[in-house]
Motif scaffolding. Structure first.
Motif, mmCIF file in Angstrom:
data_model
loop_
_atom_site.group_PDB
_atom_site.id
_atom_site.type_symbol
_atom_site.label_atom_id
_atom_site.label_comp_id
_atom_site.label_asym_id
_atom_site.label_seq_id
_atom_site.Cartn_x
_atom_site.Cartn_y
_atom_site.Cartn_z
ATOM 1 N N PRO A 14 61.633 40.984 48.938
ATOM 2 C CA PRO A 14 60.922 41.458 50.127
ATOM 3 C C PRO A 14 59.628 40.688 50.315
ATOM 4 O O PRO A 14 59.173 39.973 49.415
ATOM 5 N N ILE A 15 59.046 40.815 51.491
ATOM 6 C CA ILE A 15 57.740 40.222 51.751
ATOM 7 C C ILE A 15 56.744 41.343 51.996
ATOM 8 O O ILE A 15 57.096 42.394 52.534
ATOM 9 N N SER A 16 55.513 41.124 51.584
ATOM 10 C CA SER A 16 54.495 42.163 51.740
ATOM 11 C C SER A 16 53.117 41.528 51.721
ATOM 12 O O SER A 16 52.935 40.408 51.222
ATOM 13 N N VAL A 17 52.154 42.247 52.257
ATOM 14 C CA VAL A 17 50.764 41.794 52.234
ATOM 15 C C VAL A 17 50.289 41.615 50.800
ATOM 16 O O VAL A 17 49.650 40.619 50.458
ATOM 17 N N GLU A 18 50.644 42.575 49.943
ATOM 18 C CA GLU A 18 50.186 42.527 48.553
ATOM 19 C C GLU A 18 50.745 41.314 47.823
ATOM 20 O O GLU A 18 50.023 40.653 47.055
ATOM 21 N N ASP A 19 52.011 41.014 48.037
ATOM 22 C CA ASP A 19 52.622 39.856 47.374
ATOM 23 C C ASP A 19 51.955 38.567 47.827
ATOM 24 O O ASP A 19 51.642 37.694 47.003
ATOM 25 N N PHE A 20 51.716 38.435 49.121
ATOM 26 C CA PHE A 20 51.122 37.189 49.602
ATOM 27 C C PHE A 20 49.666 37.059 49.171
ATOM 28 O O PHE A 20 49.186 35.947 48.941
ATOM 29 N N GLN A 21 48.968 38.179 49.056
ATOM 30 C CA GLN A 21 47.600 38.134 48.537
ATOM 31 C C GLN A 21 47.580 37.576 47.117
ATOM 32 O O GLN A 21 46.715 36.773 46.761
ATOM 33 N N GLU A 22 48.541 38.003 46.307
ATOM 34 C CA GLU A 22 48.614 37.518 44.929
ATOM 35 C C GLU A 22 48.987 36.037 44.888
ATOM 36 O O GLU A 22 48.419 35.254 44.121
ATOM 37 N N ILE A 23 49.936 35.635 45.741
ATOM 38 C CA ILE A 23 50.306 34.219 45.823
ATOM 39 C C ILE A 23 49.087 33.388 46.216
ATOM 40 O O ILE A 23 48.805 32.334 45.616
ATOM 41 N N SER A 24 48.352 33.856 47.208
ATOM 42 C CA SER A 24 47.182 33.118 47.692
ATOM 43 C C SER A 24 46.086 33.050 46.629
ATOM 44 O O SER A 24 45.442 32.014 46.458
ATOM 45 N N ARG A 25 45.881 34.152 45.923
ATOM 46 C CA ARG A 25 44.855 34.175 44.869
ATOM 47 C C ARG A 25 45.175 33.143 43.789
ATOM 48 O O ARG A 25 44.293 32.389 43.349
ATOM 49 N N LEU A 26 46.428 33.104 43.381
ATOM 50 C CA LEU A 26 46.825 32.146 42.351
ATOM 51 C C LEU A 26 46.786 30.715 42.867
ATOM 52 O O LEU A 26 46.408 29.783 42.136
ATOM 53 N N ARG A 27 47.162 30.530 44.124
ATOM 54 C CA ARG A 27 47.089 29.180 44.708
ATOM 55 C C ARG A 27 45.651 28.662 44.694
ATOM 56 O O ARG A 27 45.410 27.498 44.364
ATOM 57 N N ILE A 28 44.722 29.511 45.078
ATOM 58 C CA ILE A 28 43.316 29.089 45.099
ATOM 59 C C ILE A 28 42.866 28.672 43.704
ATOM 60 O O ILE A 28 42.248 27.610 43.515
ATOM 61 N N LEU A 29 43.170 29.501 42.715
ATOM 62 C CA LEU A 29 42.769 29.191 41.344
ATOM 63 C C LEU A 29 43.369 27.874 40.863
ATOM 64 O O LEU A 29 42.666 27.000 40.337
ATOM 65 N N LEU A 30 44.677 27.729 41.035
ATOM 66 C CA LEU A 30 45.373 26.572 40.471
ATOM 67 C C LEU A 30 45.166 25.302 41.294
ATOM 68 O O LEU A 30 44.963 24.212 40.734
ATOM 69 N N GLU A 31 45.211 25.424 42.626
ATOM 70 C CA GLU A 31 45.078 24.224 43.450
ATOM 71 C C GLU A 31 43.665 23.664 43.407
ATOM 72 O O GLU A 31 43.478 22.442 43.425
#
Length: 233
Positions: A78-95
């Motif tokens: 599924p897709i959700s606001v919470e899932d994308f927030q976590e994806i974005s948080r990790l992207r910021i850290l790693l990228e």
């Protein structure tokens, strides 16, 4: 960098064929969030035996775009606001970490690759009309290539592998957002400013702009998901 949009090479292992085709179908929205993924149905659809299909589904579950359970089998995640927030948080850290490393170790060839990838992305964008560019496969492929050109001098394959997986998971949300966007977004200008900051050697400015770029996408996706939820009430 894996390109989920590219058709597997002739003679590629069947597991790679199944993996690439299903990953593309999920990320591009052809297989909708929550859809049941029956091994028998997918085998007939792709003309492959159940073994590579099942293995591909297990690998996609590890990537987070498929869910697996003993009782319910496989489904599109599924897709959700919470899932994308976590994806974005990790992207910021790693990228941001990868970009900082790339700016430390990058050379003239790295800079040339960035310029060339930006030129190819800009050329694709100019050919498009005013529709949502994120839904164009050629643009999406060049967009990913540009971002990974920025990171390419990072000496950690493991870090780049994590980024690759998260980037593709974010692409599913970008495409969803583009289908529901109400305001145009000039991403080419964002990419140009980001490129200039990177090539200037200013790490603080470049990583801050990358963070802002990811957060802008996060905001657009959240609005699209909230609009969809409102229509279902």
């Amino acid at each position: 960098m894996d390109n989920f949009l590219a058709e597997p090479a002739s003679g590629a292992p069947l597991i790679e064929v199944a993996l690439t085709r299903m990953k593309r179908a999920i990320i591009c929205g052809e297989l909708e969030p929550g859809a049941k993924l029956k091994v028998e149905t997918l085998s007939k659809s792709y003309g492959l035996s159940s073994s590579p299909i099942r293995e591909a589904l297990n690998r996609l579950a590890q990537d987070g775009i498929v869910t697996a359970s003993d009782n319910k089998g496989f489904r599109v995640a599924p897709i959700s606001v919470e899932d994308f927030q976590e994806i974005s948080r990790l992207r910021i850290l790693l990228e941001c970490e990868a970009l900082s490393d790339a700016m430390t170790y990058g050379d003239d060839t790295w800079e040339g690759d960035i310029l060339a990838s930006f030129h190819r992305l800009s050329a694709a964008e100019k050919r498009l009309e005013t529709g949502p560019v994120a839904l164009d496969d050629d643009w999406s492929s060049r967009h990913k290539a540009f971002h990974f050109a920025l990171f390419s001098a990072c000496p950690s394959p493991l870090l780049l592998g994590f980024i690759n997986s998260l980037f593709d998971r974010a692409e599913r949300y970008r495409r969803f957002s583009a289908q529901h966007r109400q305001v145009a977004r000039n991403k080419n200008n964002e990419h140009q400013l980001l490129m200039k900051a990177v090539l200037s050697g200013d790490k603080a400015k470049a990583t801050a702009m990358l963070r802002q770029h990811i957060e802008q996408t996060q905001g657009n996706v959240r609005q699209a998901l909230e609009r969809q939820a409102a229509t279902l009430q």
